[in-house]
Design an enzyme around this catalytic site. Structure first.
Site, PDB file in Angstrom:
ATOM      1  N   ASP A  70       0.869  -1.178   0.000  1.00 37.74           N
ATOM      2  CA  ASP A  70       0.000   0.000   0.000  1.00 37.74           C
ATOM      3  C   ASP A  70       0.899   1.219   0.000  1.00 37.74           C
ATOM      4  O   ASP A  70       1.482   1.581   1.032  1.00 37.74           O
ATOM      5  CB  ASP A  70      -0.903  -0.012   1.234  1.00 37.74           C
ATOM      6  CG  ASP A  70      -1.835   1.196   1.291  1.00 37.74           C
ATOM      7  OD1 ASP A  70      -1.702   2.103   0.439  1.00 37.74           O
ATOM      8  OD2 ASP A  70      -2.680   1.238   2.196  1.00 37.74           O
ATOM      9  N   ILE A  71       1.041   1.862  -1.145  1.00 37.48           N
ATOM     10  CA  ILE A  71       2.006   2.952  -1.263  1.00 37.48           C
ATOM     11  C   ILE A  71       1.641   4.168  -0.423  1.00 37.48           C
ATOM     12  O   ILE A  71       2.468   5.055  -0.237  1.00 37.48           O
ATOM     13  CB  ILE A  71       2.195   3.379  -2.734  1.00 37.48           C
ATOM     14  CG1 ILE A  71       0.863   3.827  -3.356  1.00 37.48           C
ATOM     15  CG2 ILE A  71       2.844   2.262  -3.538  1.00 37.48           C
ATOM     16  CD1 ILE A  71       1.008   4.441  -4.733  1.00 37.48           C
ATOM     17  N   TYR A 124      -9.473  14.750  -8.659  1.00 37.72           N
ATOM     18  CA  TYR A 124      -8.640  13.819  -9.423  1.00 37.72           C
ATOM     19  C   TYR A 124      -7.798  14.570 -10.452  1.00 37.72           C
ATOM     20  O   TYR A 124      -6.577  14.378 -10.539  1.00 37.72           O
ATOM     21  CB  TYR A 124      -9.516  12.781 -10.112  1.00 37.72           C
ATOM     22  CG  TYR A 124      -8.763  11.868 -11.054  1.00 37.72           C
ATOM     23  CD1 TYR A 124      -7.932  10.868 -10.554  1.00 37.72           C
ATOM     24  CD2 TYR A 124      -8.864  12.015 -12.433  1.00 37.72           C
ATOM     25  CE1 TYR A 124      -7.234  10.024 -11.417  1.00 37.72           C
ATOM     26  CE2 TYR A 124      -8.169  11.178 -13.300  1.00 37.72           C
ATOM     27  CZ  TYR A 124      -7.355  10.192 -12.779  1.00 37.72           C
ATOM     28  OH  TYR A 124      -6.661   9.375 -13.626  1.00 37.72           O
ATOM     29  N   ALA A 176      -7.001  17.674 -10.486  1.00 33.57           N
ATOM     30  CA  ALA A 176      -6.042  18.563  -9.817  1.00 33.57           C
ATOM     31  C   ALA A 176      -4.813  17.796  -9.348  1.00 33.57           C
ATOM     32  O   ALA A 176      -3.680  18.289  -9.451  1.00 33.57           O
ATOM     33  CB  ALA A 176      -6.715  19.255  -8.638  1.00 33.57           C
ATOM     34  N   LYS A 208      -3.558  15.194 -10.744  1.00 33.29           N
ATOM     35  CA  LYS A 208      -2.770  14.842 -11.924  1.00 33.29           C
ATOM     36  C   LYS A 208      -2.088  16.074 -12.518  1.00 33.29           C
ATOM     37  O   LYS A 208      -0.957  15.986 -13.031  1.00 33.29           O
ATOM     38  CB  LYS A 208      -3.659  14.164 -12.970  1.00 33.29           C
ATOM     39  CG  LYS A 208      -4.185  12.805 -12.522  1.00 33.29           C
ATOM     40  CD  LYS A 208      -3.055  11.823 -12.227  1.00 33.29           C
ATOM     41  CE  LYS A 208      -3.539  10.406 -12.017  1.00 33.29           C
ATOM     42  NZ  LYS A 208      -2.451   9.438 -11.822  1.00 33.29           N
ATOM     43  N   ILE A 258      -8.988   5.438 -21.862  1.00 30.34           N
ATOM     44  CA  ILE A 258      -8.322   4.147 -22.003  1.00 30.34           C
ATOM     45  C   ILE A 258      -9.229   3.069 -21.401  1.00 30.34           C
ATOM     46  O   ILE A 258      -9.882   3.284 -20.379  1.00 30.34           O
ATOM     47  CB  ILE A 258      -6.955   4.141 -21.288  1.00 30.34           C
ATOM     48  CG1 ILE A 258      -6.085   5.308 -21.758  1.00 30.34           C
ATOM     49  CG2 ILE A 258      -6.248   2.808 -21.511  1.00 30.34           C
ATOM     50  CD1 ILE A 258      -5.682   5.283 -23.215  1.00 30.34           C
TER      51      ILE A 258
END
Length: 252
Positions: free
Chosen positions: A62-63, A153, A155, A157, A186
């Site tokens: 879990d990063i 989301y 923001a 990125k 995608i």
């Protein structure tokens, strides 16, 4: 493996490697001769990613958890002794317009999409500096335009793209390149992961198709190709770039 393969004997770590773009990227690097550490929260999808690909090592992590970036880097060192490429691919979406956002929706996206890549890149930096390595950040083409309902989301990125440009300048004297890809529409499970119904997902796809000049939904392999190319030694004079892989959506 042919020694002329672009990523022969390189060591690559990829977050969010259990599905979608991460899975395709892990397999693409492995097919080009790299040893890949496939990172993700769930063991089962990671094992599916690695199935039939002996060069892919699944590593459940879990990063966003405290101490995990350091544990990941230690595992890479203990297993392979080096790291050449870090792909910050993991991302989550929690859709909601302003007025409906909860603290959990905001903090979860910030933790996974922005804070974790920073801390993982920082933990991996000594290894990448030693190898003359590459950081590849996975953004989104909608980070460059308005995206009503998914502002947090987008923001996160957009911030990741700024980090890409800034780190490229900071780390160039240390021999580390930093690049990013910005996928458009995608075919990945990200919509299902945020709980969209099949009907809602179909409506999203219809809108995406209408706003993609090339007239199709992209494949994870399209993005994986761009990532492997930008990370390749032949791209050694490219840094700080954010490459859209979106069928022309961002310029339409």
């Amino acid at each position: 493996m042919n020694s002329s393969t672009p990523h022969s004997s390189r060591i690559v770590a990829i977050t969010g490697a259990g599905t979608g773009i991460g899975r395709a990227t892990a397999r693409a690097f492995a097919s080009e001769g790299a040893h890949v550490v496939a990172l993700g929260r769930r063991s089962a999808p990671l094992k599916e990613t690695a199935a039939g690909h002996e060069r892919i090592m699944p590593l459940a992590a879990d990063i966003t958890a405290e101490g995990e970036p350091e544990r990941i880097v230690r595992t890479v060192v203990e297993t392979y002794g080096r790291l050449d490429v870090l792909v910050n691919n993991a991302g989550i979406v929690r859709s909601g317009a302003l007025g409906s956002l909860t603290p959990e929706m905001i903090t979860a996206q910030l933790a996974t999409n922005l804070v974790a890549p920073i801390l993982l890149a920082q933990a991996a930096l000594p290894l990448l500096e030693t190898s003359g390595g590459v950081i590849v950040n996975v953004s989104t083409s909608v980070g460059q335009r308005a995206w009503p309902g998914s502002s947090v989301y987008a923001a996160t990125k957009a911030a990741l793209e700024l980090l890409t440009r800034t780190w490229a300048v900071e780390l160039a004297p240390r021999g580390v390149r930093v690049v990013a890809v910005a996928p458009g529409a995608i075919d990945t499970p990200i919509g299902e992961h945020q709980g969209l119904s099949p009907e809602r997902m179909a409506a999203v796809r219809e809108w995406q198709l209408a706003h993609t000049p090339l007239g199709r939904i992209g494949r994870p392999e399209d993005v994986a190709w761009a990532i492997t190319q930008l990370a390749a030694p032949a791209a050694s004079f490219i840094t700080g770039v954010v490459l859209p892989v979106d069928g022309g959506a961002v310029v339409a």
